[in-house]
Scaffold this active site. Structure first.
Site, mmCIF file in Angstrom:
data_model
loop_
_atom_site.group_PDB
_atom_site.id
_atom_site.type_symbol
_atom_site.label_atom_id
_atom_site.label_comp_id
_atom_site.label_asym_id
_atom_site.label_seq_id
_atom_site.Cartn_x
_atom_site.Cartn_y
_atom_site.Cartn_z
ATOM 1 N N ASP A 1 -10.452 6.921 13.800
ATOM 2 C CA ASP A 1 -10.667 6.873 15.242
ATOM 3 C C ASP A 1 -10.801 5.410 15.668
ATOM 4 O O ASP A 1 -11.579 4.652 15.065
ATOM 5 C CB ASP A 1 -11.941 7.650 15.606
ATOM 6 C CG ASP A 1 -12.107 7.826 17.091
ATOM 7 O OD1 ASP A 1 -11.645 8.851 17.622
ATOM 8 O OD2 ASP A 1 -12.700 6.932 17.736
ATOM 9 N N ASN B 1 -9.687 0.975 27.607
ATOM 10 C CA ASN B 1 -9.155 1.649 28.798
ATOM 11 C C ASN B 1 -9.785 1.111 30.073
ATOM 12 O O ASN B 1 -9.105 0.909 31.086
ATOM 13 C CB ASN B 1 -9.391 3.157 28.706
ATOM 14 C CG ASN B 1 -8.211 3.891 28.087
ATOM 15 O OD1 ASN B 1 -7.078 3.413 28.131
ATOM 16 N ND2 ASN B 1 -8.466 5.043 27.509
ATOM 17 N N ASP C 1 -2.430 3.043 26.448
ATOM 18 C CA ASP C 1 -1.210 3.618 25.872
ATOM 19 C C ASP C 1 -0.486 2.610 24.981
ATOM 20 O O ASP C 1 0.043 2.966 23.925
ATOM 21 C CB ASP C 1 -0.274 4.093 26.982
ATOM 22 C CG ASP C 1 -0.794 5.321 27.698
ATOM 23 O OD1 ASP C 1 -1.741 5.959 27.189
ATOM 24 O OD2 ASP C 1 -0.253 5.653 28.774
ATOM 25 N N GLU D 1 -7.635 8.923 20.866
ATOM 26 C CA GLU D 1 -7.503 7.757 19.983
ATOM 27 C C GLU D 1 -7.724 8.135 18.524
ATOM 28 O O GLU D 1 -8.009 7.271 17.685
ATOM 29 C CB GLU D 1 -8.500 6.672 20.403
ATOM 30 C CG GLU D 1 -9.965 7.018 20.211
ATOM 31 C CD GLU D 1 -10.595 7.727 21.410
ATOM 32 O OE1 GLU D 1 -11.825 7.614 21.586
ATOM 33 O OE2 GLU D 1 -9.856 8.407 22.162
#
Length: 346
Positions: free
Chosen positions: A215, A223, A232, A258
């Site tokens: 992760d 973000n 992205d 993620e």
């Protein structure tokens, strides 16, 4: 068996069941009618095949040898059609059954076997029709035989084109269904499919199999700072970078968000942890340049091995997830392969 193959087989079971029901009804109907027409041999064959079809209906929905029983049913079924065409007192309309052969073959046997069997029996049907009805070389008879031949070839060609298109479309849909749209990596469905195959190989050959769940660290912060487009780009960067260190037999996939997973055939717990650590170091050493700045990335990971941590994908996922959260709780940017045993690099 992969779910898509199971669905295809269930479709063929349904088609075969429908054909068996039609054969039972048609065999009884024409068998009785042909008794009154004094076509006793054909009547006996039709009634016998109706009984055989009724017998197959009892277990065709559950048999594991579906293809075998399909061929066993179709060969004499098509042969009976040709025999009926050859009999001197049958109507030429019986040839309509011969023209169903390509459709039946492609629906039940697929592209290659369907082509071979339909071509063979349609050719025999055309020869039988020509032998039976081509009594002279008059233009009228030539036109009849030409129409019958061309219509049979058209049905076979259309069936082949349709089946080819269906197979290609199904393959494309399966590829789309097994890929993550954003990164192009395999997704969870593909992981489950490959795991079952590799698990069978590992158990058969007595070889190890490991799963790594990783992760990305502080992804929400990325973000928030760079927007979802920046997030992205980070995911695509990870998807492009990490597989470069993997073997062809390894599977790297995106589970969602993620979170990623890595399936490693032939790797035990220690080897999987070493590889995960090498990937973590590679990611840390390869920052991503975004419009608003340079982003240094890291991940936390948990490792589980087939056998010692479970025998199913769900069991390995649970163990790897638990160790992943230990890595997160222990400060992130680390790999955990055993409970409370962290390899930390900061």
């Amino acid at each position: 068996m992969p779910k898509q193959l199971e669905a295809s087989e269930q479709h063929r079971r349904a088609v075969l069941k429908a054909l068996l029901c039609i054969t039972v009804f048609g065999g009884l109907l024409f068998g009785i009618v042909n008794i009154f027409r004094e076509l006793y041999v054909l009547s006996a064959l039709e009634l016998g095949y109706a009984a055989f079809s009724a017998y197959l209906l009892r277990f065709i929905g559950t048999t594991e040898r579906l293809r075998f029983w399909t061929v066993i049913f179709l060969l004499p079924f098509f042969g009976l059609m040709i025999f009926a065409v050859l009999l001197p007192r049958t109507s030429f309309t019986v040839f309509a059954w011969v023209q169903t052969i390509p459709i039946i073959c492609y629906l039940l046997l697929g592209l290659r076997t369907g082509l071979l069997m339909s071509a063979a029996f349609v050719a025999m049907g055309l020869l039988a029709f020509n032998y039976r009805y081509m009594t002279d070389a008059s233009l009228f008879n030539i036109i009849i035989v030409a129409n019958v031949g061309l219509s049979s070839m058209a049905i076979m060609l259309f069936s082949h084109v349709y089946e080819r298109s269906r197979v290609d479309n199904e393959r494309r849909l399966l590829e789309l269904a097994s890929k993550d749209v954003l990164t192009g990596l395999a997704n969870r469905m593909k992981l489950a499919e490959v795991f079952e195959r590799e698990r069978s190989h590992a158990l058969r050959d007595n070889k190890p199999l490991a799963l790594v769940v990783l992760d990305l660290d502080h992804f929400k912060r990325i973000n928030d700072q760079f927007g979802h487009e920046g997030g992205d780009q980070v995911l695509r960067h990870v998807a492009d970078l990490l597989p470069t260190r993997l073997r062809e037999t390894d599977l790297f996939c995106r589970l969602g968000g993620e979170e990623f997973a890595l399936l490693l055939p032939g790797a035990d717990l220690g080897r999987a942890a070493e590889l995960a650590n090498a990937l973590r170091e590679q990611l840390c050493a390869t920052p991503l340049q975004l419009d608003n700045g340079l982003v240094t990335l890291s991940f936390s990971a948990g490792v589980a091995a087939l056998g010692e941590d479970g025998s199913s994908l769900d069991a390995l996922m649970r163990t790897a997830d638990r160790r992943l959260y230990e890595a997160k709780g222990g400060g992130r940017n680390q790999v955990v392969a055993e409970e409370q045993d962290c390899s930390v690099v900061r």
